[in-house]
Structures are given as structure tokens and as C-alpha cells.
Design an enzyme around this catalytic site. Structure first.
Site, short mmCIF file in Angstrom:
data_model
loop_
_atom_site.label_atom_id
_atom_site.label_comp_id
_atom_site.label_asym_id
_atom_site.label_seq_id
_atom_site.Cartn_x
_atom_site.Cartn_y
_atom_site.Cartn_z
N GLU A 1 2.45 4.79 -4.16
CA GLU A 1 2.31 5.65 -5.44
C GLU A 1 3.58 6.60 -5.54
OE1 GLU A 1 0.20 5.47 -2.83
OE2 GLU A 1 -1.04 4.18 -4.06
N ASP B 1 0.87 -1.18 0.14
CA ASP B 1 -0.03 -0.17 -0.11
C ASP B 1 0.98 1.42 -0.07
OD1 ASP B 1 -2.18 1.37 0.26
OD2 ASP B 1 -2.50 1.21 2.39
N ASP C 1 -9.45 3.36 -2.14
CA ASP C 1 -10.16 3.99 -1.15
C ASP C 1 -11.69 4.55 -1.66
OD1 ASP C 1 -8.33 3.05 0.57
OD2 ASP C 1 -7.44 5.27 0.96
C1 GLC Z 1 -4.90 2.93 2.55
C2 GLC Z 1 -5.24 1.87 1.87
C3 GLC Z 1 -6.35 1.05 2.69
C4 GLC Z 1 -5.66 0.81 4.16
C5 GLC Z 1 -5.31 2.07 4.87
C6 GLC Z 1 -4.59 1.72 6.04
O1 GLC Z 1 -5.86 4.03 3.03
O2 GLC Z 1 -5.87 2.06 0.58
O3 GLC Z 1 -6.81 -0.01 2.06
O4 GLC Z 1 -6.86 0.27 4.73
O5 GLC Z 1 -4.50 2.58 3.99
O6 GLC Z 1 -3.43 0.81 5.90
#
Ligand code: GLC
Length: 801
Positions: free
Chosen positions: A424, A421, A500
Site C-alpha cells: 500500500e 503483499d 484480510d
Molecule cells: C497480510 C496479507 C495476508 C497474509 C499475511 C502474511 O495480512 O493480507 O494475506 O497472509 O499478510 O503474509
């Protein structure tokens, strides 16, 4: 940033980090402010003067620019305008696809290049025309222009032309008419339709028009803008802020385009079979006990579950590659228990490393020079969940190897998948771009470069680091990686989810176009957070989202911190029973999904396909985005409106079976289909084969067309690892009253022990012979020993709707 977004941000990151984000934005601006401003005017390249033949193309030189054209195959050509930094081959796995013979010619105002499949006309002023074998023009590029280091060109669009792709987009399936930015970006905890850019852009489009289809992939990772007919209805303007202007152009029908594109950028490897099952997640399950309770909930409610995801709170203070021993005292024991119940464990891994001298990953990384630096030599620091972080430079092979080693301890603890995650990469800021300053330095494999070039590659290369490590560390298992960001070629390493997304009906509808668009961009495995990430879906929205996602490659329930719980039983009845039914249906579909996964690994064909995949020449199918195909057998039409208990479905030309009732319908037709809360309209194309897991074992459902032939396949292996496999291809045709089924077997895996169980739809067999020997028939089913030819006598059944 509006107030709502600011409050959401504070809720997610905490007040302390939110306040630090002001400082982060200010520091970033200081760096960005040092950028030199660009010269104002665009100027076209000066005329090309000379052609220098190359074995597979030609080079054209002019006073201020050079154009190189090389054929990689008769239907694939690469064009490179320089000056500008050439891309490192991060997206590419092959330089050449097939031998090509190229014929070169000269004409009054330029030159021609021709392969067996296509011809290019290069005018001295830099205009390029693409023609097919019959001389029909299917793409025209006007002379490119430069401004400082930037390139742009104008591509003419035909009135009827539709454009698809660009990676992950919260836009209509047909991308024409808007401007898109190519700069991977976290939209900040929540997004809805129209948000742009998102996390995973891919600079390619697939075009459909009356003269055929083509795909163009711009191999340039710099920030770009794709204006697809927004400023000028009949032209696309493509602008890159740096690098050489390089494109690969592919010509042919869509399935062929994806096959060629993934031959160039890599095929999506076969995932472990469990990954196609159901994943349960939440930000966060905060302790081992909570995870056990979730697993128990699934068991007690009779809900199949294949994986649980651990979000950031399993870590010690969000330090990547650590575990909070208070809340997860024995991670490997927990994982073993879950494995015993058939549940795999996936853990989140973020690239930001907490800047904490007491933390080994940080200390070691600093000592070994693993992190990105500012031009003045200081480490670049950005804010993520743990507070101030430093970031590995994945454009350095040593960093990739070092990073990859950290997966070892998790693998030893039994972790079976990793969820990448914030890559980007995202760094929180109170305003402006939530990422590194553009002047942050990157190794770029030793040749040097900065974040302008590395930004869009960051997610791709993080996944490459992990993929290469997993292949090295556990040679007998297929890696499972899930990533939020990526670039061209990401399909070689990871699946993705749509990030998200907000909890709204509009976002559910958007999910279809987003997943379809990813598939057409070479990324076949994606899916949404069921119910949306950042909100509280009503029971009805949750059900409809669950039903749609059950037919998408990645099937995961996930939600943000602070939202109401969302395990299927939370909503009570009837939601629980409906979710159970769709989970069981997903399990039934696994042999089909797995076969599609194998097909994707061979051909790059996405699992979820737009309806025009059936016939790209039928303009009636070009813009359908409220339904999709799963493979070539299923047409899925999710309910996308609150309160709806029926919906209209467009059935393309051909015969169709209602999956639930076996009722037959003929297309093309627009039909109104009942859709009570526990159903979604689902059709099977006549002439296809659906391998389903039934209580009696895998059953090959043959949906027989009354007139036409049919075909389909079934893939099997051990479900993981790299052992033997078997593919059975079935083809059938009518011979008078009898149906003749031919099987071609490939692969080393042994034949199924009990033979093949077949169930017929639209046909009742009376007698059957497998390779000449009679086979007993029971109703519409039979079990045949492994055969080459199966001949059936019987009668077609018609059950009109
Ligand atoms: C980001 C991710 C989400 C995750 C969060 C905490 O927002 O897109 O899926 O739950 O981070 O890690």
C-alpha cells in the site's frame, strides 16, 4: 486503535515488533508534524478570459487558473485544471484513441466544444456542462475551487443517479451516499463491511442515470476524498490534496465505457489458464513437508488443485528473495514434484527489505541508492514482518529494473507466480497512518516528488517492476502476479484479492459488491479469502463462501496465522463432498472462464458483472448486489444467510434455465429458489453458449431461446505462452422450425481434432447437416466436423419449473 485490534496486531506481528511500532509512530509523527498547515478557505477560480484553440480541443486561460480540454476520441474527453503537478503517465498507455474533429463556438457567458458524440459547455466562471449528441445533459461540474495546493469541485447528481466503482471498497455496489477516501491502506489484519479506505483505490466512477451512463477517471494520485452525495444529497464533492485537477470523461453504455477506459489505461492481459483454477493457501505452510502433505490431501480426497501459495514463512527471517533452507531444503525439487501433479507454486514477495547489513539485497540496495529517503537524506525505515525495513523506490526506473532481477532465481527454481503483499505500502505503527511519512522522497522518474504523490502509485509500480522483469526473463510464459494494492492501470499487471476480510456472513455478502466494484473499475480479476481471512468460519459459512467464490475470477482458500486449518477435508462431511463438487464444477467451467478472460483482454469487460450489464436502462437492476453475472451466460445467486435453504432471486427480462435441472423460467420475475447446502441458485440465460469441459471433451452447451436468436464464443490456445489461438463465434437463429447456426472462426490454431461437440438445451434435434452433409444426432447432443453452417431440425422442449 481499540483493544481487540491491538491484540490482533500483536498476535500477527509479535510482541517485539508491536513495541517497536510505538517508536515507528512517534518518528512518523515527528516528520508529519513539520508539514506546513494549509490556508483555511476554499476559493473558486477567477473567471476564464480567453480561449486558445487546439487541434483536438482548446485551452482556456484565467488570472489564476488554466483549463485545457482535449478530445481523445469523439466520446472521450480530458479536462485538466492547473496550476498543480501534472501526473506522470503511470496509469495511461495511450495519449489518443481516435482522430476527432472538434467544433468550437462562443456564447454569451462562455464557449462550446463539440465532437460528433458529445458537447461541452464551458462557462467563464468555470462551470462545465456535458451533453450528448441530442443535447441532453448528463454531467454538470460547478466551478472548481482551490485551497493551497488542493483542488475540489462539485458535480451535480440527478435524483435517480447511481454511482459505481472507486476500486476496492467494502461498500454497497451503488456507492452513492457515502464519503470515500482515496489513500491505499491496510485496515490492520481484519476488516468488515464499511471499512474505508482499503488497499486498492481507483479514482473513477461509473454513473447510471435516466439519460444514460458515463465514466469519469481522475488522473491524480494524491490523497483524495470522494463525497458521493453524503454531505449534499444531490452533489458529489471531489477533493484532491495536490496535483492538477485532471479527469477523463467517457460517454456510452457500461460495456463501451470499460472498453474505452481500458483502451486508455491498458487491457488486462490473458492470464495463464491454470490461474483460473483453484488456489490453496495459508499463512503459512511452514515447511516443504507441510506443503507435500497438503498436495497429498488434495489428491487423496479427489480434489482438483491448480496452485499452492507459500506465505511469508518460506523466507529466511522474512528477508525478501530468500528461502529458509532448514524448512525448505530444496525448493526447486519441491516445485518440480508439485508440477508433476499439475500444481503450480506461487510465492509471496513483500516490498520491505530487512535492514540487515548481513543481507545482500539490503547491502546492494543501499550501495546503489535503491531505497526511499527522508528529506534529510537518511534512509526511511519502517516496520514490517522482518522488523525494521527499507523500501525500494519503484518510481525510479533503475530501481524497478534492479528489483525485477531478483525474480530470476525464483523463476529458475520453477516458481510460476508471485503474490505481492504489504504494498500500500504498509509499515506498522502503534497509532495513525500505517505507511510512510508523507515527506519521504521519491524519484518520480527523475522529476522528484514525495510520498503524498507516490503513495497510491506504490503498489502499481511494484507490479510494473515485476511484470516487466517476468516478460524479460521468461519470454515464453505469461506472468501471474497477485497484488494487494494498486491504482488505475493495475489490470495490466496483476490480479488482486480482497485482503484480510473477517470471517462473517456480512463479509461474505460484502464480497460480491467488492468484486463487482473492482470489475467496474477496470480490474476484472479478484476474489476473496474463502471463509474470510481472520477468523474461524463455521462449516456452513465456509461452504457458502466456497460456492460463491467458485464463480469468481480468483478462487483461493486462504486464512490467517493462528486460525483453525481450512483445507476442505478438515470440516469432514458433507463439506468435503460439497467442496469436491464445486471444485469439479470449476474445472468444468474452465473453457468458459478462459473464453471470458480472452474477452476481457480484448474489451476490458469484467468476468463478474452486475445484472445491469444486461440492460443498463432497467432501473430494477441498478442495485442488485446479492447476485451477479459470470460473463453473459450465467447468473449466480449465492446463499448469503446462515441457515437459509432457499433464497429469492431476481431474474431479469428474458428466458432463463435453471443450471441444475434445465427447468425454464421467464423473467422479469422474483422467484424463490431451493438452495440446499450443496447447491447455490444458478441460471443460464437463454440465447447463450456455455463451453464446458466434459469427460468426452469440451462441449458447447447451447441454451436455446424458444423465440429469439442466440450467440456465444469459445476461445482456445495452449493455455500459456504466446502461441497461436482460435476463437469460434457462434450465432444462431430460427428459420421456421429449424435452427441455423453460423460459425465464424478467427486465429491460427488448428480446428479441434474431433470436431465440435454440441449439447442443446431447450431443443431436441432430430436431424442435422454440417455445411450440407448429414451429422448423426444422439439425444440432445451431436458431434459436428468443423463447420461454417449447421442446420438442425427438431423441436423445442419446454420444461417449466
Ligand atoms: C497480510 C496479507 C495476508 C497474509 C499475511 C502474511 O495480512 O493480507 O494475506 O497472509 O499478510 O503474509
Amino acid at each position: 486503535m481499540d483493544l481487540r485490534k491491538a491484540l490482533l496486531a500483536i498476535r500477527f506481528v509479535g510482541l517485539r515488533t508491536a513495541l517497536r511500532a510505538v517508536r515507528a509512530a512517534w518518528e512518523r509523527d515527528r516528520w508529519e508534524g513539520r508539514e506546513v498547515s494549509e490556508p483555511a478557505a476554499w476559493s473558486p477560480v477567477k473567471p476564464l478570459q480567453r480561449m486558445i484553440p487546439l487541434p483536438d480541443g482548446a485551452r482556456f486561460t484565467g488570472p489564476d487558473a488554466e483549463l485545457e480540454i482535449r478530445f481523445l476520441a469523439p466520446d472521450v474527453v480530458r479536462l485538466t485544471w492547473t496550476p498543480g503537478v501534472l501526473p506522470l503517465p503511470y496509469a495511461i498507455v495511450r495519449e489518443r484513441l481516435e482522430e476527432v474533429r472538434v467544433a468550437r463556438g462562443e456564447q454569451a457567458d462562455g464557449w462550446t466544444l463539440e465532437s460528433e458524440a458529445l458537447g461541452l459547455e464551458v462557462r467563464a466562471d468555470g462551470r462545465i456542462c456535458f451533453r450528448d449528441g441530442a443535447g441532453r445533459i448528463w454531467r454538470v461540474e460547478d466551478p472548481p475551487e482551490r485551497r493551497g495546493e488542493a483542488w475540489r469541485h462539485r458535480v451535480r447528481l440527478r435524483p435517480e443517479e447511481r454511482l459505481y466503482g472507486l476500486g476496492e471498497r467494502a461498500a454497497p455496489l451503488n456507492r452513492r451516499g457515502r464519503i470515500y477516501r482515496m489513500w491505499n491502506r491496510d485496515p490492520g489484519g481484519s476488516y468488515g463491511p464499511g471499512a474505508d479506505p482499503l488497499y486498492l483505490g481507483i479514482p473513477l466512477w461509473l454513473s447510471l442515470h435516466a439519460e444514460g451512463a458515463y465514466l469519469v477517471f481522475y488522473e491524480n494520485p494524491f490523497e483524495a476524498s470522494f463525497d458521493l452525495g453524503a454531505s449534499e444529497p444531490d452533489a458529489a464533492w471531489v477533493t484532491f490534496t495536490g496535483g492538477a485537477l485532471r479527469e477523463y470523461v467517457f460517454y456510452g453504455p457500461p460495456s463501451r465505457l470499460l472498453e474505452r477506459y481500458t483502451a486508455l489505461t491498458g487491457r488486462p492481459p490473458l492470464p495463464p489458464r491454470w490461474a483460473l483454477g483453484f488456489h490453496q493457501s495459508r499463512w503459512s505452510y511452514e515447511s516443504a513437508e507441510e506443503v507435500r502433505a497438503v498436495a497429498r490431501g488434495f489428491r487423496d480426497h479427489g480434489l482438483p488443485l491448480h496452485a499452492i501459495h507459500l506465505d511469508i514463512d518460506y523466507m529466511d527471517g522474512y528477508r525478501v528473495f530468500t528461502v529458509d533452507r532448514r524448512r525448505f531444503p530444496d525448493l526447486s525439487e519441491l516445485i518440480r514434484e508439485l508440477e508433476g501433479q499439475g500444481i503450480r507454486t506461487v510465492v509471496i514477495v513483500d516490498p520491505g527489505v530487512k535492514a540487515d547489513p548481513g543481507y545482500a539485497v539490503y547491502r546492494e540496495g543501499v550501495a546503489r541508492g535503491m531505497f526511499c529517503r527522508l528529506p534529510d537524506g537518511r534512509l526511511y525505515r519502517g516496520l514490517v514482518w522482518p522488523g525494521w525495513c527499507v523500501f525500494p523506490d519503484f518510481t525510479d526506473p533503475e530501481v524497478r529494473a534492479w528489483w525485477g532481477e531478483h525474480y530470476r532465481a525464483f523463476l529458475e527454481a520453477g516458481v510460476t507466480g508471485f503474490w505481492h503483499d504489504m504494498n500500500e505500502p504498509t509499515a506498522f505503527v502503534a497509532w495513525g497512518e500505517p505507511t510512510f511519512p508523507r515527506r519521504v522522497r521519491h524519484a518520480m522518474e527523475g522529476r522528484g516528488g514525495d510520498h503524498r504523490e507516490a503513495h497510491n502509485l506504490y503498489g502499481l509500480l511494484m507490479n510494473r517492476a515485476a511484470w516487466e522483469a517476468l516478460r524479460r526473463l521468461q519470454s515464453d510464459r505469461r506472468p501471474f502476479l497477485l497484488t494487494r494494492s494498486g491504482w488505475a492501470g493495475i489490470q495490466r499487471y496483476a490480479w488482486t484479492w480482497t485482503g484480510d476480510v473477517e470471517s462473517s456472513w456480512a463479509a461474505l455478502r460484502q464480497t460480491l459488491a467488492t468484486v463487482l466494484g473492482l470489475g467496474l473499475s477496470g480490474v476484472p480479476y479478484s476474489g476473496p479469502d474463502i471463509g474470510g481471512f481472520s477468523g474461524a468460519p463455521s462449516a456452513e459459512l465456509f461452504v457458502r463462501w466456497f460456492q460463491a467464490a467458485a464463480f469468481m475470477p480468483f478462487f483461493r482458500n486462504h486464512a490467517a496465522k493462528g486460525t483453525p486449518r481450512r483445507e476442505p477435508w478438515v470440516f469432514g462431511e458433507p463439506v468435503l463432498s460439497i467442496a469436491r463438487a464445486f471444485l469439479r464444477l470449476r474445472v468444468r467451467l474452465l473453457p468458459y472462464l478462459y473464453t471470458l478472460a480472452w474477452e476481457a483482454a480484448q474489451t476490458g469487460a469484467p468476468l463478474v458483472r452486475p445484472l445491469f450489464w444486461l440492460n443498463e436502462q432497467d432501473p430494477a437492476l441498478w442495485e442488485i448486489e446479492d447476485a451477479f453475472l459470470l460473463g453473459s451466460a450465467l447468473l449466480v445467486a449465492p446463499v448469503l444467510e446462515a441457515g437459509a435453504r432457499a433464497r429469492e432471486v431476481f431474474l431479469p427480462t428474458g428466458e432463463w434455465y435453471d443450471f441444475w435441472s434445465d427447468a425454464q423460467r421467464a423473467g422479469p420475475a422474483r422467484v424463490l429458489v431451493e438452495a440446499p447446502l450443496d447447491r447455490l441458485p444458478l441460471f443460464v440465460r437463454a440465447g447463450s453458449l456455455l463451453p464446458l469441459a466434459e469427460p468426452e471433451g469440451v462441449t458447447l452447451h447451447l441454451y436455446v431461446s424458444s423465440k429469439e436468436e442466440g450467440e456465444g464464443m469459445f476461445y482456445e490456445d495452449a493455455g500459456d505462452g504466446f502461441g497461436p489461438c482460435r476463437v469460434d463465434r457462434f450465432e444462431w437463429r430460427w428459420e421456421g422450425e429449424s435452427l441455423r447456426i453460423h460459425r465464424i472462426r478467427e486465429g491460427e490454431l488448428s480446428e479441434p481434432e474431433g470436431g465440435f461437440r454440441l449439447e442443446f438445451h431447450g431443443f431436441t434435434p432430430a436431424r442435422a447437416w454440417a455445411d450440407g452433409r448429414p451429422v448423426p444426432v444422439e439425444g440432445s447432443t451431436l458431434v459436428a466436423p468443423p463447420f461454417t453452417e449447421l442446420i438442425l431440425e427438431g423441436r423445442p422442449v419446454r420444461s417449466p419449473a
